[in-house]
Enzyme design. Structure first.
Site, short mmCIF file in Angstrom:
data_model
loop_
_atom_site.label_atom_id
_atom_site.label_comp_id
_atom_site.label_asym_id
_atom_site.label_seq_id
_atom_site.Cartn_x
_atom_site.Cartn_y
_atom_site.Cartn_z
N CYS A 50 43.29 37.83 43.62
CA CYS A 50 42.66 38.61 42.56
C CYS A 50 41.54 37.88 41.85
O CYS A 50 40.64 38.51 41.31
CB CYS A 50 43.71 39.06 41.54
SG CYS A 50 44.41 37.72 40.55
N CYS A 58 47.43 32.36 44.65
CA CYS A 58 46.73 31.08 44.70
C CYS A 58 47.53 29.95 44.05
O CYS A 58 46.98 28.88 43.78
CB CYS A 58 45.39 31.21 43.97
SG CYS A 58 45.60 31.57 42.21
N CYS A 157 54.81 44.13 49.36
CA CYS A 157 55.50 44.55 50.57
C CYS A 157 57.02 44.61 50.44
O CYS A 157 57.66 45.58 50.84
CB CYS A 157 55.18 43.61 51.73
SG CYS A 157 53.47 43.57 52.23
N VAL A 262 37.05 24.41 27.11
CA VAL A 262 37.88 24.91 28.20
C VAL A 262 39.09 24.01 28.38
O VAL A 262 38.95 22.81 28.62
CB VAL A 262 37.07 24.98 29.51
CG1 VAL A 262 37.95 25.48 30.64
CG2 VAL A 262 35.86 25.86 29.35
N GLY A 264 42.49 25.71 29.82
CA GLY A 264 43.08 26.33 31.02
C GLY A 264 42.11 27.20 31.79
O GLY A 264 42.39 27.60 32.91
N ASN A 355 43.71 30.80 22.49
CA ASN A 355 44.26 32.10 22.16
C ASN A 355 43.73 32.59 20.81
O ASN A 355 43.43 33.77 20.64
CB ASN A 355 45.79 32.02 22.11
CG ASN A 355 46.43 33.37 21.89
OD1 ASN A 355 46.60 34.14 22.82
ND2 ASN A 355 46.76 33.67 20.65
N LEU A 409 38.77 23.71 16.39
CA LEU A 409 40.11 24.01 15.87
C LEU A 409 41.01 22.85 16.28
O LEU A 409 41.36 22.71 17.45
CB LEU A 409 40.62 25.34 16.43
CG LEU A 409 41.75 26.03 15.68
CD1 LEU A 409 41.96 27.45 16.20
CD2 LEU A 409 43.06 25.27 15.74
N GLU A 809 43.11 52.19 57.02
CA GLU A 809 43.11 53.07 58.19
C GLU A 809 41.71 53.56 58.51
O GLU A 809 41.29 53.57 59.67
CB GLU A 809 44.04 54.27 57.95
CG GLU A 809 44.14 55.19 59.14
CD GLU A 809 45.13 56.32 58.96
OE1 GLU A 809 45.07 57.29 59.73
OE2 GLU A 809 45.99 56.22 58.06
N ARG A 887 49.87 67.55 55.11
CA ARG A 887 51.21 66.97 55.01
C ARG A 887 51.86 67.34 53.67
O ARG A 887 53.08 67.56 53.61
CB ARG A 887 51.17 65.46 55.20
CG ARG A 887 52.55 64.82 55.24
CD ARG A 887 52.52 63.38 55.71
NE ARG A 887 52.39 63.25 57.15
CZ ARG A 887 53.41 63.22 58.00
NH1 ARG A 887 54.65 63.33 57.55
NH2 ARG A 887 53.20 63.06 59.28
N ALA A 1086 51.20 56.67 59.79
CA ALA A 1086 52.11 57.81 59.96
C ALA A 1086 53.53 57.41 60.29
O ALA A 1086 54.30 58.22 60.77
CB ALA A 1086 51.56 58.78 61.01
N GLU A 1268 57.22 55.06 55.80
CA GLU A 1268 56.88 55.95 54.69
C GLU A 1268 58.06 56.73 54.11
O GLU A 1268 58.09 56.96 52.89
CB GLU A 1268 55.80 56.94 55.15
CG GLU A 1268 54.48 56.27 55.47
CD GLU A 1268 53.51 57.23 56.17
OE1 GLU A 1268 52.50 57.59 55.55
OE2 GLU A 1268 53.79 57.60 57.33
#
Length: 1336
Positions: A50, A58, A157, A262, A264, A355, A409, A809, A887, A1086, A1268
Site C-alpha cells: 500500500c 512490507c 485470502c 521526522v 517515524g 501526533n 516540542l 479477469e 448472474r 466463475a 465463490e
C-alpha cells in the site's frame, strides 16, 4: 574555525541487513527502506502492498542496541514508510534473513506453511516478520498478545483463521496434545463417524531453536560511533539532517523554520507520497537526549517528544501497576486508546510530538491531551523554554497549533488524576483495529469532595471540526450541578447546539458523528455514576442493571475454531492425494519470501518504467495535453499516448470497441488513462507523470444508479426472467409489500496491485508479457490487436498472482496493453506496477446494486410471488457488466422456491471506473435483495426470518425460475445440519434473554442458506485445455489453462494428475500458465477452474496411460520410471494435450429456455452478533458454516476458500464502503480510508464443516466448485445484526420493518437504533443539500 559538530558530520549511511554490513555514501533521503531493500539489495521478499503503512506486507524487524539499558531492542516497522536514512546504526532483518528452503525454514515460516496460512502469499512475508519479532521479544507469548501482534497486517485470502491457528502453537496456552487436548474432547465425541478435524500434522512442526536467529552485529554493540555522528545526506530534492544535541537541533530549526521533524515518518511519508508535498529539509531528532527522556514527577509522567507511542504504552502500563488506581485515570485512558491506535509497526516508530504537531482533527490522542490539560514544554533558538497548556486555545486552525514555527516540542506531561477525578477516552471507527476515528473524545470530571457535585468538567472531541474541539459552553454549564439523570438531557441538548455539522460537511456522516458526541457522553455519565455508586457517594440517580452493558471497554475472547471434513475412503492408496489436506505447493516459497511475483523479477537490461497520466475529471473533453515539462525532467525518456498505438486503440472484454486504451478526445471517468511517461526508474516516471498538463472542458457526469435512472442512462435493453403468473399470485396473496434496497460496491484489494513487464524479443514483432492477470489469452489478443500483430507473436506468462478475486479477469488489460505499446515503440523492456491509490481509482470493483421489489406471501410465511427490478452501476464501459447482471438475475431466488417470480435487469452507464468481475459475479447482489424481502416478510408476520427461510427452501426436484431442475439438492440438508451443529434454537432463546436484560447492547442470531450455480453463463468459456509432458526420468510437467492466484488451483491439479496417472504427486510439477503452451484459455474465474482444467488434465492423462498400457503389460512389476523409459525407446509419444468442454449447458434469454449451470454448490451459515446500540460497533460472536463441496479434492484448501470468502463477504456487507463525491472523485484510495476486515474481525468462534455424503457426478472426482459460493454466507452476519437492531428499536418503541442497506457500517447500525440521542439529528431530505459522498 570548525565546530565539534563539523568534525562529527558524516554523509555515509551504515547499517546491517540480515547480518551484512551496508555502507552507502550520500543516500537519497526520499528513498524508503523498502525501495532500498528491493532495488539496491534485491531482497524482494518484503512486499509493497500500500505504501502508507496500512497493510503490513512490507513488515521487517529492526534491532538497535539501547546503551542506557544495555539491551538489544527488536521492533517491527513498515519498510514502505521508514526512510533508509533512518536506519543508520541499526540492524534490519527481512524474511530472507530468518530462513529459506535451501538452508532451512524458521519455525515461524514452517508452521505458517503447514497450517495452510498462506494462499496468494503476497502478504505472508510481512505476517511472518510480525510474528518473528514478537517471538524475539517474548519467546512464549499469550494467545491474546499473539493475536494483537497482527493489528498492522492485512490478508485478503485466508480469512485469518489458519494463520492464528498456526501461530497459536507458539503461545503459552497451547497444549502439546493438539487436537487430542482434553478441551477438544467434547467436540470430538460429537463428531460424525468418518470425519476428521485434523488439517495439520502438528507433530511435524519444526521445534523452536534460538540458535537459528540472526546474531545482532557486535560492531553496533561495542562502538557508539553510529550513535554519535551528526548525519547530513544531500539528495536530489531533499537534505536529511540527524543532529545529536538539542543545540544542534535548535540551530537547524532556526536555519530552516519550515523543516519537518521526522521520527517515524508515518505522517510525512504519506504526505510526500500521496499528497505530493515537498519538504526540502528533513530533520531526524531521534538522537537528541532531551527528546528521549521519560521522567516521573509529582505532577505526572513527562515524555520526551521523540518517545514512541509503544514506549509510552509500556511506560504507562508499568505506572498503572506502580501507582494507586485513582492516580492513573489519564494513563488508563491513553493505554486504552493506544490499543486501537494503528498497528505495532506504526506505534513502534511514531512519536508523541508528531501526533500533537500534526494537529490532525481526528487524532486519537489529542482529545485526551486536551481533556486532561497536558502540559507541553517548547523551545526555540531565539526564545527560552516555555510551557504551553493543551486546552481550547491550543489548536488555532486546520493543522495549526499554539507552537511557533521555529519551536521544538521538547516533552509532554501527562498528569496524575486525583481521588475525586474521573477520566475516560472514546473512539469509534469503521474497524476497531488500525483505523482512523470517525469521532473520538476525551472526558474528565472532578467532584467536590465525597459528593456528586461537579467541580470541574472538560470534554474534547475529534472528528467534529477542522480542529479537536472543546465545547466550553457545555463544560461551564455542568460545573456546580449534581451528577444525575437530569444532567443527561441538558448536556445532550447543549452539545447538539455547540457542535454543529452541516449535512454535507467534509467526511460526511454528519448525523452519525453528532449522535456519537452524545453517545460518548452518555457512556461517560454511566461509567462515572457506576464508580460513584461503588464508592457509596450519596446519589439521586443510579445505573439500572439493564444499562450496565453500555460501560465496559471492549473485550474479545481469544479466537477458537473447528474444521470438519470427510476422511478419504478406507483402502485409498497412500500415494493418492485426492481428498487429503495437502498444503499449498507454493507455501514454503511464500513464507520464505522466495515466491516470485511480477515486480520481483530482476530489472532487465535497458528497462524503462512506465507511469500513467490519468484523468482528474469524471467526464470531460480533452482540449490539450502538454507533456513538455515532464519530458524535460531528469531520467524521462518519452510520453506515450493514443498517437503511438500502431494497431487498434479500442478494445472490449465482451463487446468490441467498448473503451479506449488511451483516451483520445474525451474522458469518461476519473482515473482513465490518457497517456504514460517512460523514465529510467519508477520515482522519476511517477514524478514526471504528475507534471503532464491536461486541459479539459468539463461535462455533466452521471455518478450514481439513481442519477442513471433519472437520466435514462443504460447499456443495452433490460433483460427479463420470469416464471408463473406473478400478477395473479399477487391478487391471491394474503399480504403484499413493497420495498427498496441498495448494496454498495467493493474494492478487490488484492495485495499485489496490477503489474506488467513487457519484453520485446527483437524479431518479427514478438513480445513476452509477464502480467498479473487471470486472463492470459485476453491479454494476448488485446495486445496483438493494439500492436497490429497476429496473436502468435505475443506470449503472455503468468507464474502466480498476489490475489485476483475477479479484478484481474479483464481490467488487467487496461494496464498491460499501454505497457506493451510503450515497449513496442522503444524496443526496450517496460515495467509498471500500480501504487495502491492508483489501482483503487483506476481499476473498478464490485458492482453496486439497487433493487425495487414487490412481494406476495401467505400468512403462513410462504412466499408466492415476487417482482424485482435490479439496477447495477456498470461504470464508464460495459466490460462484464451484462454477464454480472445475468448472474444476479439467475440468483434472485437464492435458495427459495418462489413459484411466481419476475426479475428485470438494468445495467446503468455512469462516469465512474468500469466495474467488473468480483468473487460472486453478481450472485451475492441478487441473493442479498431476496434476503432483504425475506426479512421484511418475517417482520410483517411477526416470525423469525430463519423460520421463513426454512419454510421456503427448495426441495429435491424443484425447478428454478429459469427452469433448471435441482437434482440432487442438498440445500435443506446444509440448512438442517447447521441448525443442529450451531445449537441455533437453544442459542436463540439465550439471545432473547440477553436482549431482555440489556438496553444498550443487543444480540442477534440467524441462519442464511445459499445456492450458487457453477458454470460461465457465457457458453463458449466453458472449455479448458491441458498439456502434459512425461520426461525420460519419469518426472511430469503439467500445464493447464488456469492461473494460480492463491486459491490452490495448481495444488489441486497436481492432485488430480497424480490420481489420473497413478503416481506420487512429488513427481509432478507445474511451472507457469502461458499462452504458448495452452492456447485460447478461458479466464480463471466463475469458480469453474478446477472443474474445467481438472477434467482436461484427466483427459490428457488417460491418453498417456493408454499409450503406456502395452509397456506396463510387458513389465507388470516394473516401476513408473521403467515404463516411461521403455516407452521412450519404443518411440511412444510421452506428451499430449487434453481438452474438456462442459456438456449439456446453455441458456437463451430470448426464449427463457435452457440450462445455464452445470450444477449448484450449496451451503448455510448461522451467525450470532452483538451490537453496541450507542455507537454502532459490533462483534461477531460465533459463525457456523456447513458447505456442500461434493467430495473435496483438498479439504484444507476448500476450508481455506470458505473462510476467506466468508471474510471477504463480511467486508462487503459490514465494513467496506466505497466513497465517491457527487462529482465522481473517489475518496477511498487505500487502507487508510478503505477498511477491509482485519485479524480482529473474524468470528470469535468460527466453525466450518464440509457436508458429508455429497457427491457430484458432473465434476472431476465428484468435487464441487468452492471459490465463490461461500461468500454470500456472510449475509448471516448482516441479518443477525438486523435482528439485533430490531430488538433495540422495539425497546425504543419502534416496531415494524425498517431499511438497512449494505454495507451495515457502524453509522448504519447506530442510526437504525433510533433513540433519544439520534432524535436530536433527523436526516435532512434528499436533494436539500450536497452530500460529501454518495452511494454509487
Amino acid at each position: 574555525m570548525s565546530t565539534e559538530s563539523d568534525t562529527r558530520k558524516s554523509n555515509v549511511l551504515i547499517f546491517f541487513v540480515n547480518g551484512k554490513k551496508i555502507i552507502e555514501a550520500n543516500p537519497e533521503p526520499e528513498t524508503t527502506l523498502l525501495q532500498y531493500l528491493r532495488r539496491k539489495l534485491f531482497l524482494t521478499g518484503t512486499k509493497l502492498g500500500c505504501g502508507e503503512g496500512g497493510c503490513g506486507a512490507c513488515t521487517v524487524m529492526v534491532s538497535r542496541y539501547d546503551r542506557q539499558s544495555s539491551q538489544i531492542c527488536h521492533y517491527s516497522v513498515n519498510a514502505c514508510l521508514a526512510p533508509v536514512c533512518s536506519m543508520h546504526g541499526l540492524a534490519v532483518t527481512t524474511v530472507e534473513g530468518i530462513g529459506s528452503i535451501k538452508h532451512g525454514l524458521h519455525p515461524v515460516q514452517d508452521r505458517l506453511a503447514r497450517s495452510h496460512g498462506s494462499q496468494c502469499g503476497f502478504c505472508t512475508p510481512g505476517i511472518v516478520m510480525s510474528m518473528y519479532t514478537l517471538l524475539r521479544n517474548e519467546p512464549q507469548p499469550s494467545i491474546a498478545h499473539m493475536e494483537k501482534a497482527f493489528e498492522g497486517n492485512l490478508c485478503r485470502c485466508t480469512g485469518y483463521r489458519p494463520i492464528l491457528d498456526g501461530f497459536r502453537t507458539f503461545t503459552k496456552e497451547y497444549c502439546q496434545m493438539g487436537e487430542k487436548c482434553c478441551q477438544n474432547q467434547a467436540y470430538v465425541q460429537n463428531q460424525e463417524e468418518g470425519t476428521s478435524t485434523r488439517l495439520v500434522n502438528g507433530e511435524a512442526y519444526l521445534p523452536v531453536d534460538s540458535t537459528q536467529d540472526p546474531i545482532f552485529p557486535s560492531e553496533l554493540q561495542t562502538s557508539d560511533r553510529c550513535d554519535s555522528e551528526y548525519l547530513v545526506f544531500h539528495g536530489e530534492r531533499v537534505t536529511w539532517y540527524r543532529p545529536n544535541s538539542l543545540t544542534e537541533l535548535l540551530d537547524l530549526k532556526a536555519q530552516f523554520p519550515d523543516a519537518k521533524l521526522v521520527v517515524g515518518n508515518t505522517e510525512i511519508g504519506v504526505e510526500m507520497k500521496f499528497k505530493h508535498m515537498k519538504y526540502p529539509v528533513m530533520i531526524a531528532p531521534t538522537h537528541v537526549p532531551e527528546l528521549l527522556t521519560v521522567e516521573h514527577t509529582e505532577q505526572g509522567i513527562r515524555f520526551g517528544g521523540a518517545v514512541t507511542l509503544s514506549q509510552i504504552d509500556n511506560e504507562l502500563k508499568s505506572a498503572m501497576e506502580k501507582y494507586p488506581d485513582y492516580k492513573t485515570g489519564v494513563f488508563a485512558a491513553v493505554v486504552e486508546m493506544l490499543r486501537w491506535f494503528a498497528g505495532y509497526q506504526i506505534r513502534n516508530v511514531a512519536a508523541v510530538a508528531g501526533n500533537i504537531i500534526t494537529a490532525s482533527p481526528i487524532s486519537d490522542l489529542n482529545p485526551l491531551f486536551l481533556a486532561c490539560g497536558a502540559m507541553l514544554q517548547v523551545q526555540s533558538k531565539a526564545n527560552a523554554r516555555r510551557e504551553v497548556k493543551m486546552d481550547e486555545t491550543f489548536f488555532r486552525g486546520y493543522r495549526k497549533t499554539a507552537i511557533s514555527q521555529d519551536e521544538i516540542l521538547l516533552n509532554i506531561l501527562l498528569p496524575f488524576t486525583t481521588k475525586n477525578e474521573y477520566f475516560c477516552g472514546y473512539k469509534q471507527a469503521y474497524r476497531r483495529e488500525d483505523d482512523i476515528a470517525t469521532v473520538n473524545a476525551g472526558m474528565r470530571v472532578v467532584f467536590e469532595g465525597n459528593t456528586n457535585v461537579v467541580k470541574e468538567f472538560t470534554l474534547a472531541y475529534g472528528g467534529m471540526a477542522v480542529v479537536t474541539v472543546m465545547p466550553t459552553k457545555t463544560m461551564a454549564s455542568v460545573v456546580g450541578r449534581s451528577w444525575d439523570d437530569s444532567l443527561v438531557s441538558d448536556v445532550c441538548g447543549s452539545l447538539a447546539d455547540e457542535l454543529p455539522l452541516s449535512p454535507g460537511a467534509p467526511g460526511g456522516m454528519a448525523e452519525y458523528r453528532r449522535s456519537l458526541t452524545l453517545s460518548f457522553f452518555f457512556k461517560f455519565y454511566l461509567t462515572v455514576l457506576q464508580q460513584l455508586q461503588a464508592k457509596h457517594v450519596p446519589l439521586k440517580s443510579k445505573v439500572p442493571s439493564y444499562f450496565q452493558s453500555a460501560t465496559p471497554t471492549f473485550h474479545r475472547d481469544p479466537s477458537k475454531s473447528s474444521q470438519v471434513y470427510q476422511e478419504v475412503a478406507p483402502g485409498q492408496l497412500e500415494q493418492d492425494p485426492v481428498g487429503r489436506p495437502i498444503g499449498h505447493l507454493s507455501g514454503q516459497k511464500q513464507v520464505s519470501g522466495e515466491a516470485v511475483y511480477i515486480d520481483d523479477i530482476p530489472k532487465l537490461h535497458n528497462e524503462l518504467y512506465l507511469a500513467f497520466v490519468t484523468s482528474s475529471k469524471a467526464h470531460a473533453r480533452i482540449l490539450s495535453v502538454d507533456p513538455s515539462e515532464a519530458l524535460a525532467m531528469p531520467g524521462v525518456v518519452d510520453y506515450v499516448s493514443h498517437k503511438d498505438v500502431p494497431g487498434h486503440n479500442k478494445w472490449g472484454a465482451v463487446f468490441p470497441d467498448d473503451e479506449e486504451i488511451f483516451a483520445s478526445s474525451e474522458v469518461l471517468c476519473q482515473g482513465q488513462i490518457i497517456g504514460a511517461i517512460l523514465a529510467e526508474d519508477q520515482v522519476h516516471a511517477q514524478r514526471a507523470a504528475k507534471c503532464v498538463k491536461v486541459e479539459y472542458e468539463e461535462l455533466e457526469p452521471i455518478i450514481t444508479i439513481k442519477d442513471a435512472i433519472k437520466a435514462g442512462s443504460f447499456y443495452l435493453a433490460p433483460k427479463l426472467l420470469s416464471c408463473g403468473d406473478v400478477d395473479t399470485a399477487f391478487d391471491q396473496a394474503d399480504h403484499v409489500i413493497e420495498g427498496e434496497s441498495h448494496m454498495g460496491g467493493q474494492e478487490h484489494f488484492y495485495l499485489e496491485t496490477h503489474a506488467t513487464l513487457a519484453v520485446p524479443c527483437g524479431e518479427d514483432g514478438e513480445m513476452e508479457l509477464f502480467v498479473s492477470t487471470q486472463n492470459a489469452s485476453e491479454t494476448q489478443h488485446v495486445t496483438a490487436e493494439a500492436l497490429g500483430l497476429p496473436a502468435n507473436r505475443i506470449v503472455v506468462r503468468v507464474k502466480r498472482l498476489g490475489g485476483g478475486f475477479g479484478g484481474k479477469e479483464t481490467r488487467s488489460v487496461v494496464f498491460s496493453t499501454p505497457c506493451a505499446v510503450a515497449a513496442h515503440k522503444h524496443g526496450r523492456p517496460v515495467r509498471v506496477m500500480l501504487d495502491r491509490d492508483e489501482d483503487m481509482v483506476m481499476s473498478g470493483g464490485r458492482h453496486p446494486f439497487f433493487a425495487k421489489y414487490k412481494v406476495g406471501f401467505m400468512k403462513t410465511g410462504k412466499i408466492v410471488a415476487a417482482d424485482v427490478h435490479l439496477y447495477s452501476n456498470a461504470g464508464m464501459s460495459i466490460d462484464l457488466s451484462s454477464a454480472v447482471m445475468d448472474r444476479a438475475m439467475f440468483h434472485i431466488d437464492n435458495a427459495y422456491k418462489i413459484p411466481n417470480l419476475r426479475v428485470r435487469g438494468y445495467v446503468c452507464r455512469t462516469h465512474t471506473a468500469s466495474n467488473t468481475a468480483f468473487r460472486g459475479f453478481g450472485g451475492p447482489q441478487g441473493m442479498m435483495m431476496t434476503e432483504q424481502f425475506v426479512s421484511d416478510v418475517a417482520v410483517t408476520l411477526g416470525m423469525h426470518p430463519s423460520e421463513v427461510r426454512e419454510l421456503n427452501l427448495y426441495q429435491e426436484g424443484d425447478r428454478t425460475h429459469y427452469g433448471q431442475e435441482l437434482k440432487p439438492c442438498f440445500i435443506r440438508k446444509c440448512f438442517d445440519e447447521v441448525v443442529r451443529l450451531s445449537g441455533f434454537h437453544r442459542r436463540k432463546k439465550d439471545v432473547d434473554i440477553f436482549n431482555s436484560e440489556n438496553r444498550w447492547k443487543k444480540r442477534g442470531i440467524t441462519v442464511v442458506p445459499t445456492k450458487y450455480g457453477i458454470s460461465y453463463t457465457a457458453l463458449h468459456l466453458n472449455q479448458a485445455g491441458a498439456l502434459v509432458h512425461i520426461y525420460q526420468d519419469g518426472s511430469v510437467l503439467l500445464t493447464h489453462g488456469g492461473v494460480e492466484m492463491g486459491q490452490g488451483l495448481h495444488t489441486k491439479m497436481i492432485q488430480v494428475a497424480s490420481r489420473a496417472l497413478k503416481i506420487p504427486a512429488e513427481k509432478i510439477h507445474i511451472s507457469e500458465t502461458a499462452t504458448n503452451t495452452v492456447p485460447n484459455t478461458s479466464p480463471t474465474a466463475a469458480s469453474a477452474s478446477s472443474d474445467l482444467n481438472g477434467m482436461a488434465i484427466v483427459n490428457a492423462c488417460q491418453m498417456l496411460l493408454e499409450r503406456l498400457e502395452p509397456v506396463m503389460q510387458e513389465n507388470p512389476k516394473g516401476s513408473w520410471e521403467d515404463w516411461v523409459k521403455a516407452a521412450y525407446f519404443k518411440r511412444i509419444s510421452l506428451s499430449t494435450t487434453g481438452f474438456y468442454k462442459t456438456p449439456g449447458i446453455g441458456f437463451d434469454f430470448k426464449t427463457g429456455t435452457g440450462k445455464p449451470f452445470n450444477y449448484f454448490s450449496n451451503g448455510a451459515a448461522c451467525s450470532e452478533v452483538e451490537i453496541d446500540c450507542l455507537t454502532g460497533d459490533h462483534l461477531v460472536l460465533r459463525t457456523d458454516i456447513v458447505m456442500d463441496v461434493g467430495t473435496s479434492l483438498n479439504p484444507a484448501i476448500d476450508i481455506g476458500q470458505i473462510e476467506g470468502a466468508f471474510m471477504q463477504g463480511y467486508g462487503l456487507m459490514m465494513m467496506e464502503q466505497v466513497k465517491t463525491s457527487p462529482s465522481g472523485m473517489m475518496f477511498t484510495r487505500g487502507p487508510g480510508n478503505y477498511k477491509i476486515p482485519g485479524f480482529g474481525d473474524i468470528p470469535v468462534e468460527f466453525n466450518v464443516t464440509l457436508l458429508k455424503g455429497s457427491v457430484n457426478e458432473r465434476a472431476v472426482y465428484s468435487s464441487k466448485a468452492i471459490g465463490e459460493p461461500p461468500l454470500f454466507l456472510s449475509a448471516s452476519v448482516f441479518f443477525a445484526v438486523k435482528e439485533a437492531i430490531m430488538a433495540a428499536r422495539e425497546d425504543a418503541g419502534h416496531h415494524g420493518n425498517f431499511r438497512l442497506d449494505s454495507p451495515a457500517t457502524p453509522e448504519c447500525i447506530r442510526m437504525a437504533c433510533e433513540d433519544q440521542f439520534t432524535q436530536h439529528f433527523p436526516k435532512p431530505a434528499e436533494g436539500t443539500y450536497q452530500p460529501w459522498f454518495v452511494d454509487l
